[in-house]
Motif scaffolding. Sequence first.
Motif, PDB file in Angstrom:
ATOM      1  N   ARG A 133       0.470   6.197 -32.318  1.00 30.81           N
ATOM      2  CA  ARG A 133      -0.306   6.359 -31.086  1.00 30.81           C
ATOM      3  C   ARG A 133      -1.671   5.678 -31.196  1.00 30.81           C
ATOM      4  NH1 ARG A 133       1.742  11.534 -31.933  1.00 30.81           N
ATOM      5  NH2 ARG A 133       3.575  11.880 -30.644  1.00 30.81           N
ATOM      6  N   LYS A 134      -2.240   5.680 -32.402  1.00 37.22           N
ATOM      7  CA  LYS A 134      -3.576   5.106 -32.614  1.00 37.22           C
ATOM      8  C   LYS A 134      -3.541   3.641 -33.046  1.00 37.22           C
ATOM      9  CE  LYS A 134      -5.482   9.566 -33.982  1.00 37.22           C
ATOM     10  NZ  LYS A 134      -5.998  10.368 -35.097  1.00 37.22           N
ATOM     11  N   SER A 135      -2.337   3.079 -33.178  1.00 34.41           N
ATOM     12  CA  SER A 135      -2.172   1.700 -33.672  1.00 34.41           C
ATOM     13  C   SER A 135      -2.805   1.533 -35.052  1.00 34.41           C
ATOM     14  CB  SER A 135      -2.774   0.689 -32.697  1.00 34.41           C
ATOM     15  OG  SER A 135      -2.162   0.798 -31.440  1.00 34.41           O
ATOM     16  N   ASP A 136      -2.674   2.559 -35.886  1.00 34.32           N
ATOM     17  CA  ASP A 136      -3.291   2.588 -37.214  1.00 34.32           C
ATOM     18  C   ASP A 136      -2.241   2.258 -38.278  1.00 34.32           C
ATOM     19  OD1 ASP A 136      -4.457   3.248 -39.640  1.00 34.32           O
ATOM     20  OD2 ASP A 136      -5.263   5.169 -38.937  1.00 34.32           O
ATOM     21  N   PHE A 183      14.781   1.093 -42.562  1.00 32.77           N
ATOM     22  CA  PHE A 183      14.791   1.389 -41.129  1.00 32.77           C
ATOM     23  C   PHE A 183      16.119   0.918 -40.564  1.00 32.77           C
ATOM     24  CE2 PHE A 183      10.492   1.570 -38.785  1.00 32.77           C
ATOM     25  CZ  PHE A 183       9.924   2.355 -39.757  1.00 32.77           C
ATOM     26  N   GLN A 184      16.829   1.797 -39.872  1.00 29.97           N
ATOM     27  CA  GLN A 184      18.065   1.391 -39.218  1.00 29.97           C
ATOM     28  C   GLN A 184      18.188   2.077 -37.867  1.00 29.97           C
ATOM     29  OE1 GLN A 184      20.931   2.287 -42.440  1.00 29.97           O
ATOM     30  NE2 GLN A 184      21.187   0.063 -42.612  1.00 29.97           N
ATOM     31  N   SER A 185      19.007   1.462 -36.989  1.00 29.08           N
ATOM     32  CA  SER A 185      19.344   2.039 -35.692  1.00 29.08           C
ATOM     33  C   SER A 185      20.841   1.935 -35.487  1.00 29.08           C
ATOM     34  CB  SER A 185      18.669   1.272 -34.555  1.00 29.08           C
ATOM     35  OG  SER A 185      17.370   1.709 -34.363  1.00 29.08           O
ATOM     36  N   GLY A 192       7.760  -5.447 -40.391  1.00 30.16           N
ATOM     37  CA  GLY A 192       7.686  -5.888 -38.999  1.00 30.16           C
ATOM     38  C   GLY A 192       7.247  -4.762 -38.084  1.00 30.16           C
ATOM     39  N   PHE A 193       7.773  -3.567 -38.330  1.00 35.69           N
ATOM     40  CA  PHE A 193       7.397  -2.398 -37.532  1.00 35.69           C
ATOM     41  C   PHE A 193       5.923  -2.069 -37.725  1.00 35.69           C
ATOM     42  CE2 PHE A 193       6.925   2.290 -37.420  1.00 35.69           C
ATOM     43  CZ  PHE A 193       7.146   2.488 -36.068  1.00 35.69           C
ATOM     44  N   ILE A 194       5.470  -2.070 -38.971  1.00 39.03           N
ATOM     45  CA  ILE A 194       4.066  -1.763 -39.262  1.00 39.03           C
ATOM     46  C   ILE A 194       3.152  -2.785 -38.600  1.00 39.03           C
ATOM     47  CG2 ILE A 194       2.344  -1.624 -41.112  1.00 39.03           C
ATOM     48  CD1 ILE A 194       4.701  -0.482 -42.877  1.00 39.03           C
ATOM     49  N   LEU A 218      -0.157   4.612 -41.004  1.00 42.35           N
ATOM     50  CA  LEU A 218       1.292   4.537 -40.858  1.00 42.35           C
ATOM     51  C   LEU A 218       1.933   4.192 -42.198  1.00 42.35           C
ATOM     52  CD1 LEU A 218       3.739   4.528 -38.881  1.00 42.35           C
ATOM     53  CD2 LEU A 218       3.341   2.074 -38.644  1.00 42.35           C
ATOM     54  N   ARG A 219       1.438   3.147 -42.849  1.00 44.81           N
ATOM     55  CA  ARG A 219       1.987   2.709 -44.131  1.00 44.81           C
ATOM     56  C   ARG A 219       1.886   3.822 -45.181  1.00 44.81           C
ATOM     57  NH1 ARG A 219       3.171  -2.335 -45.652  1.00 44.81           N
ATOM     58  NH2 ARG A 219       1.858  -3.281 -44.059  1.00 44.81           N
ATOM     59  N   SER A 220       0.847   4.639 -45.105  1.00 44.02           N
ATOM     60  CA  SER A 220       0.646   5.699 -46.103  1.00 44.02           C
ATOM     61  C   SER A 220       1.732   6.779 -46.052  1.00 44.02           C
ATOM     62  CB  SER A 220      -0.734   6.346 -45.935  1.00 44.02           C
ATOM     63  OG  SER A 220      -0.749   7.238 -44.817  1.00 44.02           O
ATOM     64  N   THR A 221       2.480   6.848 -44.959  1.00 45.78           N
ATOM     65  CA  THR A 221       3.537   7.853 -44.834  1.00 45.78           C
ATOM     66  C   THR A 221       4.871   7.368 -45.404  1.00 45.78           C
ATOM     67  OG1 THR A 221       4.240   7.167 -42.604  1.00 45.78           O
ATOM     68  CG2 THR A 221       2.465   8.828 -42.754  1.00 45.78           C
ATOM     69  N   PHE A 222       4.943   6.074 -45.745  1.00 46.29           N
ATOM     70  CA  PHE A 222       6.185   5.453 -46.207  1.00 46.29           C
ATOM     71  C   PHE A 222       6.193   5.262 -47.718  1.00 46.29           C
ATOM     72  CE2 PHE A 222       6.131   3.018 -41.922  1.00 46.29           C
ATOM     73  CZ  PHE A 222       6.677   4.107 -41.265  1.00 46.29           C
ATOM     74  N   ALA A 223       7.361   5.443 -48.311  1.00 45.92           N
ATOM     75  CA  ALA A 223       7.562   5.115 -49.722  1.00 45.92           C
ATOM     76  C   ALA A 223       7.939   3.644 -49.829  1.00 45.92           C
ATOM     77  CB  ALA A 223       8.675   5.978 -50.306  1.00 45.92           C
TER      78      ALA A 223
END
Length: 151
Positions: free
Chosen positions: A38-41, A55-57, A75-77, A45-50
């Motif tokens: 939401r904050k475009s941060d 990522f899949q859909s 790409g998502f980040i 965002l990266r800090s929540t990922f290992a």
Amino acid sequence: MKKLFILTLILTLSAKAFCQTDKDDIKKTINTMFNAMRKSDSTTLRSTFAKGLVFQSVATKKDGTTALNTESPDGFIKQVGTPHKEIYDERITYGDIKVDGPLASVWTPYKFYLGQQFSHCGVNFFQLMKTAEGWKIIYIVDTRRKDNCPE
């Protein structure tokens, strides 16, 4: 003396009720991810990922077949961190949360909005692992559609 023993016993037994649980920490990680969107941060965002995040859909193609699409976490980040006009607002509800030691799985139905405009809905399925820094997201798979949205 008896009162002191009873008070100590009650405090000992109720202490866990006041402690934050793994499930609370898991929700905090996921909520931090969506708040960063939401904050475009991109840093938060990266800090929540290992490292090694996947990522899949699961998508239904126009011909009715189902496909598994793998996306680039980088790409998502980058997309989230690149200035854009509308807020990326994914509104989730928590479904089932399962924890086995350092592994957790979380089911979150969602509705995604670009600003105030509804875009799509579906379900996210998160896998997280507990690290020395806390719970980190290691895998996200989702579904996406415009109708029959989960409540």
